[in-house]
Design an enzyme around this catalytic site. Structure first.
Site, short mmCIF file in Angstrom:
data_model
loop_
_atom_site.label_atom_id
_atom_site.label_comp_id
_atom_site.label_asym_id
_atom_site.label_seq_id
_atom_site.Cartn_x
_atom_site.Cartn_y
_atom_site.Cartn_z
N ASP A 160 20.61 15.20 92.62
CA ASP A 160 20.00 14.52 92.06
C ASP A 160 21.08 14.19 91.22
OD1 ASP A 160 18.98 15.57 90.04
OD2 ASP A 160 17.64 14.70 89.56
N GLU A 410 17.97 26.22 91.75
CA GLU A 410 17.09 26.32 93.22
C GLU A 410 17.58 26.53 94.80
OE1 GLU A 410 15.97 22.07 92.22
OE2 GLU A 410 15.09 22.74 90.98
N TYR A 465 7.18 22.35 88.67
CA TYR A 465 6.81 20.92 88.00
C TYR A 465 5.42 20.42 88.36
CZ TYR A 465 11.74 19.92 87.11
OH TYR A 465 13.36 19.59 86.35
N GLU A 501 13.57 24.68 84.07
CA GLU A 501 12.62 23.63 83.93
C GLU A 501 11.60 23.02 84.02
OE1 GLU A 501 15.04 21.05 87.04
OE2 GLU A 501 17.14 22.49 86.81
#
Ligand code: E9O
Length: 594
Positions: A160, A410, A465, A501
């Site tokens: 991103d 990732e 997340y 994260e």
């Protein structure tokens, strides 16, 4: 790879400043052959994208050209003359006058161009550096260049953060003697009160090697002769998190009494080891607190800036962070040197971010292809990844602050091809550096049930997340799922777990008494929830919030002028979550006594 330095035998000229600049165009076929015309100048170091208002420059896909005139100092006759490019993102070509003198692939590791045969001491020459921002399925990181309907080339990528490009770090001109030190490797160990420093000095030709180790007062504490050897330091002062201590290794190359070359290297005596679920620094369990960061600031993009360096480390100290991950690429060497001097622990990550094509094929799987396959990321990608690991270890192996290599962020580690892809890369990293643990940051799609590579690594770093991309706005469900998953990993693997994260986007000034995503309050409650869970699970050995600061991204419907998961804004103002972290991490002084 040795950083260029001024020594008794080497000289260094910094080439930062304003360079003539042009985007590649068919109208000027070989731009290095003449002076670049036009009024455009670009700052070095800086990404070029945000310097200009013209979208044709910002969104350009392909080569850009930097050029300046350089004078070789008059006294440099006799030795070698080299240009060092600290970073050309993502590929670079260096021309001395009309001659191509170096090419390099990979945007975050340095490279040299030996220009000795093409320049004359005391005279000027035209230095042109081409930089390409293209990402393909065989670059690290990967991407694809597509065509828009109106015929423009458009760069797509699988991460991103914005694809900043250019000469984002310094460019140097330096001299080295003909017979010289080409590399130094240092490995330290501790035995009671004695520190040992195993050194190995590589040279361009046979000559006598002498080394000397000085403490911080300048006193010589050990000496050695020969290209390889072991120095013993009685009552060694260890390099510790929060209490840096550096010795200086002075390597000299001699012919009789003549000093042919000398090179100083600052080193720290410390050990790193994984034991069960513990991460040990100097034999003591270390709990990581800190962030995944980015090299990112307004106007400069990824341009290295000493003012941001100093300020960011001030904020790390203010908030009680003891470490960070160089997400998602190797940072400027100045950053690691600063961490060495200030006792901040670093997880050093490669630029292998986004090896998860199937994931981006859509959550539904529509359009998804196997990630690790010849048509997506095959042998050539793996070879580029291997080369990148070699260059990273070569550059960063001697930094005491670097305690672990993170080989990818990732990747699609739940897919069948992952093992074949990663097994040789993990072995490579271990053979290049047997002293540091290796990890990778595990994407949410890969769980303790379906991941194919976790057993290959020493430490499991999880990016999670719950409460943001899943169960958005429902922290109660998120808490249950997070805890269940962490317990699953902890039961299956006897390895340290680091939350590499976890984070929620927050816009400053948007507030609520309820759990409303995008508010500062939600970001704070989200982090507090994760912390409750971490404190219930012994195997959790560290917490790196995503992200230190808001950062630029490509456009996206869930991006508001960038990714807003920063605990600080892009201009480094604290959001309210910063206080949650500060209160918690300052208390942790007793978890990590120095
Ligand atoms: C990588 C990081 O560079 N991890 C991303 C971060 C983000 O904020 C990004 O900035 O988006 C998160 C990956 C989330 C994966 C989605 C999982 C969906 C669950 C089914």
């Amino acid at each position: 790879m040795l950083k260029p330095r001024n020594t008794a035998t080497r000289e260094l000229v910094n080439l930062d400043g304003l360079w003539r600049f042009a985007v590649d165009t068919p109208a000027v076929p070989e731009p290095w052959r003449s002076v670049l015309h036009g009024a455009t100048e670009a700052a070095v170091p800086s990404s070029y994208n945000d310097l200009f208002v013209d979208p044709e420059i910002r969104d350009h896909v392909g080569w850009v050209w930097y050029q300046r005139t350089v004078r070789i100092p008059r006294g440099w006759a006799g030795g070698r003359v080299v240009v060092r490019v600290d970073a050309a993102t993502h590929a670079g070509k260096v021309y001395a006058g009309d001659r191509l003198v170096a090419e390099h692939q990979g945007g975050y590791t340095p490279f040299d161009a030996d220009i000795t045969e093409h320049v004359v001491a005391g005279e000027e020459f035209r230095l042109t550096i081409g930089v390409s921002n293209e990402l393909t399925n065989v670059t690290i990181p990967p991407g694809t260049v597509t065509m828009t309907q109106d015929g423009r080339r458009s760069q797509k990528y699988l991460h991103d953060f914005y694809n900043y490009a250019g000469l984002a770090r310094s460019v140097w001109l330096y001299s080295v003697p003909e017979t010289r030190i080409t590399d130094i490797t240092v490995v330290t160990d501790v035995d009671g009160a004695t520190g040992t420093v195993d050194y190995s000095v590589e040279t361009s030709a046979d000559a006598a090697v002498h080394v000397r180790l000085r403490d911080e007062t300048g006193a010589v504490v050990a000496t050695g002769d020969g290209a390889d050897g072991r120095l013993r330091v009685e009552n060694a002062v260890l390099w510790q998190p929060g209490a840096a201590y550096l010795y200086r290794l002075e390597a000299e190359l001699l012919e009789g009494d003549d000093l042919l070359d000398s090179y100083p290297l600052d080193i720290g005596i410390r050990t790193v080891k994984v034991r069960g679920t513990e991460f040990l620094i100097n034999g003591k369990p270390f709990y990581f607190t800190g962030f995944g960061k980015h090299e990112d600031s307004p106007v400069r993009g990824k341009g290295h800036d000493d003012a941001y360096l100093v300020h960011d480390f001030q904020l790390l100290d203010w908030i009680g962070a003891n470490s960070f991950r160089t997400s998602h690429y190797p940072y400027a060497e100045e950053v690691l040197e600063f961490a060495d001097r200030h006792g901040i622990v670093v997880v050093d990550e490669t630029a292998a971010v986004g090896l998860n094509l199937a994931v981006t094929g859509g959550l539904t799987g529509v359009g998804a292809k196997p990630t690790f396959s010849p048509e997506t990321f095959g042998d050539e990608t793996q070879a580029a990844h291997a080369q990148h690991i070699r260059e990273l270890v070569a550059r960063d192996k001697n930094h005491p602050s670097v305690v672990m290599w993170c080989l990818a962020n990732e990747p699609a580690s739940h897919e069948d091809g992952a093992r074949k892809y990663f097994e040789p890369l993990v072995s490579l990293a271990r053979s290049l550096d047997p002293t540091r643990p290796v990890t990778y940051s595990v994407v949410m799609f890969a769980t303790y049930r379906n991941d194919k590579i976790a057993d290959l690594f020493d430490v499991l770093s999880l990016n999670r997340y719950y409460g943001w991309y899943l169960d958005n706005g429902d922290l109660a469900s998120a808490e249950q799922k997070l805890e269940a998953e962490l317990r699953g990993w902890a039961e299956q693997f006897d390895k340290p777990l680091i939350m590499s994260e976890y984070g929620a986007d927050a816009m400053t000034g948007v507030r609520s008494v309820w759990d409303v995503p995008w508010t500062e309050d939600y970001q704070q409650s989200f982090l507090a929830m994760y912390h409750r869970v971490f404190d219930r699970i012994d195997a959790v050995t560290g917490e790196h919030v995503w992200n230190f600061a808001d950062f630029a991204t490509g456009p996206g419907i869930h991006r508001v002028d960038g990714n807003r998961k920063g605990v600080f804004t892009r201009d480094r103002k604290p959001k309210s979550a910063a206080h949650e972290l500060r209160t918690r991490w300052k208390r942790f002084a007793d978890r990590n006594p120095t």
